[in-house]
Design a protein around this motif. Structure first.
Motif, PDB file in Angstrom:
ATOM      1  N   ALA A   1       0.835  -1.186   0.000  1.00 60.99           N
ATOM      2  CA  ALA A   1       0.000   0.000   0.000  1.00 60.99           C
ATOM      3  C   ALA A   1       0.863   1.226   0.000  1.00 60.99           C
ATOM      4  O   ALA A   1       0.407   2.317  -0.080  1.00 60.99           O
ATOM      5  N   GLY A   2       2.079   1.102   0.178  1.00 60.63           N
ATOM      6  CA  GLY A   2       3.003   2.185   0.164  1.00 60.63           C
ATOM      7  C   GLY A   2       4.441   1.809   0.012  1.00 60.63           C
ATOM      8  O   GLY A   2       5.076   2.333  -0.843  1.00 60.63           O
ATOM      9  N   LEU A   3       5.037   0.915   0.758  1.00 60.73           N
ATOM     10  CA  LEU A   3       6.498   0.899   0.824  1.00 60.73           C
ATOM     11  C   LEU A   3       7.203  -0.443   0.574  1.00 60.73           C
ATOM     12  O   LEU A   3       7.342  -1.099   1.516  1.00 60.73           O
ATOM     13  N   PRO A   4       7.769  -1.027  -0.435  1.00 62.24           N
ATOM     14  CA  PRO A   4       8.996  -1.800  -0.360  1.00 62.24           C
ATOM     15  C   PRO A   4      10.078  -0.928  -0.883  1.00 62.24           C
ATOM     16  O   PRO A   4       9.807   0.046  -1.497  1.00 62.24           O
ATOM     17  N   PHE A   5      11.304  -1.354  -0.608  1.00 62.81           N
ATOM     18  CA  PHE A   5      12.204  -0.234  -0.503  1.00 62.81           C
ATOM     19  C   PHE A   5      13.624  -0.449  -0.992  1.00 62.81           C
ATOM     20  O   PHE A   5      14.524   0.015  -0.355  1.00 62.81           O
ATOM     21  N   THR A   6      13.940  -1.112  -1.993  1.00 64.39           N
ATOM     22  CA  THR A   6      15.335  -1.087  -2.376  1.00 64.39           C
ATOM     23  C   THR A   6      15.573  -0.328  -3.668  1.00 64.39           C
ATOM     24  O   THR A   6      16.576   0.333  -3.719  1.00 64.39           O
ATOM     25  N   THR A   7      15.287  -0.368  -4.427  1.00 62.57           N
ATOM     26  CA  THR A   7      15.868   0.169  -5.673  1.00 62.57           C
ATOM     27  C   THR A   7      15.189   1.197  -6.372  1.00 62.57           C
ATOM     28  O   THR A   7      14.568   1.564  -6.232  1.00 62.57           O
ATOM     29  N   GLY A   8      15.762   1.152  -6.194  1.00 64.13           N
ATOM     30  CA  GLY A   8      15.513   1.690  -6.997  1.00 64.13           C
ATOM     31  C   GLY A   8      14.689   2.150  -7.605  1.00 64.13           C
ATOM     32  O   GLY A   8      14.080   1.988  -7.533  1.00 64.13           O
TER      33      GLY A   8
ATOM     34  N   GLU B   1      -0.016  10.344   7.415  1.00 60.81           N
ATOM     35  CA  GLU B   1      -0.018  10.769   6.018  1.00 60.81           C
ATOM     36  C   GLU B   1      -0.738   9.755   5.139  1.00 60.81           C
ATOM     37  O   GLU B   1      -1.532  10.119   4.259  1.00 60.81           O
ATOM     38  N   PHE B   2      -0.464   8.482   5.363  1.00 62.92           N
ATOM     39  CA  PHE B   2      -1.155   7.457   4.595  1.00 62.92           C
ATOM     40  C   PHE B   2      -2.651   7.470   4.894  1.00 62.92           C
ATOM     41  O   PHE B   2      -3.480   7.336   3.989  1.00 62.92           O
ATOM     42  N   ALA B   3      -2.999   7.634   6.171  1.00 65.11           N
ATOM     43  CA  ALA B   3      -4.415   7.669   6.550  1.00 65.11           C
ATOM     44  C   ALA B   3      -5.135   8.824   5.871  1.00 65.11           C
ATOM     45  O   ALA B   3      -6.296   8.694   5.451  1.00 65.11           O
ATOM     46  N   ALA B   4      -4.463   9.961   5.740  1.00 60.51           N
ATOM     47  CA  ALA B   4      -5.070  11.112   5.071  1.00 60.51           C
ATOM     48  C   ALA B   4      -5.354  10.822   3.603  1.00 60.51           C
ATOM     49  O   ALA B   4      -6.254  11.425   3.006  1.00 60.51           O
ATOM     50  N   ASP B   5      -4.590   9.888   3.024  1.00 64.43           N
ATOM     51  CA  ASP B   5      -4.817   9.472   1.633  1.00 64.43           C
ATOM     52  C   ASP B   5      -5.753   8.279   1.539  1.00 64.43           C
ATOM     53  O   ASP B   5      -5.951   7.729   0.453  1.00 64.43           O
ATOM     54  N   GLY B   6      -6.291   7.842   2.686  1.00 58.42           N
ATOM     55  CA  GLY B   6      -7.156   6.672   2.699  1.00 58.42           C
ATOM     56  C   GLY B   6      -6.402   5.365   2.523  1.00 58.42           C
ATOM     57  O   GLY B   6      -6.946   4.384   2.016  1.00 58.42           O
ATOM     58  N   ARG B   7      -5.140   5.342   2.945  1.00 61.47           N
ATOM     59  CA  ARG B   7      -4.286   4.176   2.755  1.00 61.47           C
ATOM     60  C   ARG B   7      -3.711   3.715   4.087  1.00 61.47           C
ATOM     61  O   ARG B   7      -3.618   4.490   5.041  1.00 61.47           O
ATOM     62  N   VAL B   8      -3.324   2.444   4.122  1.00 60.52           N
ATOM     63  CA  VAL B   8      -2.655   1.870   5.286  1.00 60.52           C
ATOM     64  C   VAL B   8      -1.426   1.137   4.767  1.00 60.52           C
ATOM     65  O   VAL B   8      -1.514   0.383   3.791  1.00 60.52           O
ATOM     66  N   ASP B   9      -0.289   1.371   5.384  1.00 59.54           N
ATOM     67  CA  ASP B   9       0.929   0.703   4.966  1.00 59.54           C
ATOM     68  C   ASP B   9       1.401  -0.253   6.048  1.00 59.54           C
ATOM     69  O   ASP B   9       1.715   0.163   7.166  1.00 59.54           O
ATOM     70  N   ALA B  10       1.445  -1.538   5.706  1.00 60.69           N
ATOM     71  CA  ALA B  10       1.798  -2.560   6.693  1.00 60.69           C
ATOM     72  C   ALA B  10       3.225  -2.403   7.193  1.00 60.69           C
ATOM     73  O   ALA B  10       3.516  -2.681   8.363  1.00 60.69           O
ATOM     74  N   HIS B  11       4.130  -1.941   6.330  1.00 59.12           N
ATOM     75  CA  HIS B  11       5.531  -1.797   6.744  1.00 59.12           C
ATOM     76  C   HIS B  11       5.686  -0.710   7.808  1.00 59.12           C
ATOM     77  O   HIS B  11       6.505  -0.841   8.716  1.00 59.12           O
ATOM     78  N   VAL B  12       4.903   0.339   7.689  1.00 59.22           N
ATOM     79  CA  VAL B  12       4.908   1.382   8.708  1.00 59.22           C
ATOM     80  C   VAL B  12       4.380   0.816  10.024  1.00 59.22           C
ATOM     81  O   VAL B  12       4.960   1.033  11.097  1.00 59.22           O
ATOM     82  N   LEU B  13       3.271   0.064   9.944  1.00 59.77           N
ATOM     83  CA  LEU B  13       2.687  -0.512  11.157  1.00 59.77           C
ATOM     84  C   LEU B  13       3.657  -1.482  11.829  1.00 59.77           C
ATOM     85  O   LEU B  13       3.768  -1.506  13.062  1.00 59.77           O
ATOM     86  N   GLU B  14       4.360  -2.273  11.034  1.00 63.14           N
ATOM     87  CA  GLU B  14       5.336  -3.213  11.598  1.00 63.14           C
ATOM     88  C   GLU B  14       6.436  -2.477  12.348  1.00 63.14           C
ATOM     89  O   GLU B  14       6.837  -2.899  13.447  1.00 63.14           O
ATOM     90  N   GLU B  15       6.921  -1.384  11.750  1.00 66.31           N
ATOM     91  CA  GLU B  15       7.979  -0.617  12.412  1.00 66.31           C
ATOM     92  C   GLU B  15       7.481   0.008  13.715  1.00 66.31           C
ATOM     93  O   GLU B  15       8.197   0.025  14.720  1.00 66.31           O
TER      94      GLU B  15
END
Length: 285
Positions: free
Chosen positions: A3-10, A242-256
């Protein structure tokens, strides 16, 4: 990012004549979060495309297959492209090498991918194709991993910062991120943080909202690794809002956030966020 974040590359058409404009047009057709949509854009562009441009577009269709794990389809299309390269210019050849290499790499065959990326690097450097040379270097880094990945990314960075080609200059932000990532994997978190902070500035210059969020996530994650829990939590809680304001939930943020509350001794909140993260991952987000 699901819903928002994996994070390597690029990160990274139609009727163009000069190489830089053509590259920009191809880049503009990509939506990497939706390869099917991208395929249709490339097919639409092919309606009026001839010669080298048509070949380049076909290589990108092969890439959409690879991104969807349709590796046989990707190789079949690349097989059809290969004999036509003898009458083509440098750019179609470079894109063919890159996409054949990416298809091998994505299917787990790094040994067959590596020489293709190295050949693309050599030809692109000799032909002064800045954007595709950096692309090749960053793919060699992905194949190599570890200290060699760090070396290749560091070698590519000055090419991006000093490039004349606007598309090549756009590699600055992902390269800074990738250098930070490799340093983090190597356990050099203090150094990694500095590169992630530079990547954030570079992404802010580009104005890419999702990439800016990835950069903040990487900074916060690294702060957690450095045991700077309060600073990391402030960033992750802000990202959650910020994600909530866009109507989104990011699992990686919640995990952190769950990890941070656990580290700070608030186990009730840690369990709550961990449960929400698991639920979101179950939904594919």
């Amino acid at each position: 990012m699901a819903a928002g974040l994996p994070f390597t590359t690029g990160f990274i058409l139609l009727l163009a004549l000069s190489a830089p404009v053509q590259a920009t047009t191809i880049a503009g057709l990509w939506n990497f979060s939706n390869p099917s949509e991208s395929e249709q854009r490339f097919r639409d562009a092919m309606a009026d495309a001839r010669g080298d441009l048509r070949l380049e577009l076909e290589t990108q269709i092969a890439r959409t297959y690879s991104l969807r794990k349709r590796f046989d389809d990707a190789h079949k299309l690349l097989d059809e492209i290969e004999p036509r390269l003898k009458d083509a210019g440098l750019q179609p050849t470079l894109r063919y090498l890159l996409e054949r290499g990416r298809t091998f790499n994505s299917s787990g065959d790094k040994a067959r991918a590596r020489p293709l990326f190295l050949r693309a690097w050599e030809l692109a450097r000799a032909g002064e194709e800045e954007d595709l040379a950096i692309d090749a270097a960053h793919m060699v880094a992905i194949v190599e991993g570890g200290e060699e990945a760090l070396r290749w990314n560091l070698m590519a960075l000055p090419l991006a910062t000093g490039a004349k080609d606007v598309e090549a200059r756009r590699w600055k932000a992902p390269l800074l991120n990738n250098i930070g990532y490799e340093l983090k994997v190597l356990g050099r978190n203090d150094e990694a943080l500095g590169y992630f902070e530079q990547a954030l500035v570079a992404y802010e210059e580009r104005g890419d909202k999702d990439s800016i969020r990835v950069a903040h996530w990487m900074i916060a994650h690294t702060l957690r690794m450095l045991r700077k829990f309060d600073a990391a939590l402030a960033i992750q809680l802000r990202l959650e809002k910020e994600f909530a304001a866009d109507g989104r939930v990011d699992a990686h943020v919640l995990e952190e956030i769950a990890e941070l509350y656990e580290s700070l001794g608030d186990r009730a909140k840690a369990r709550s966020y961990s449960r929400r993260a698991a639920e979101q991952l179950g939904k594919g987000g």
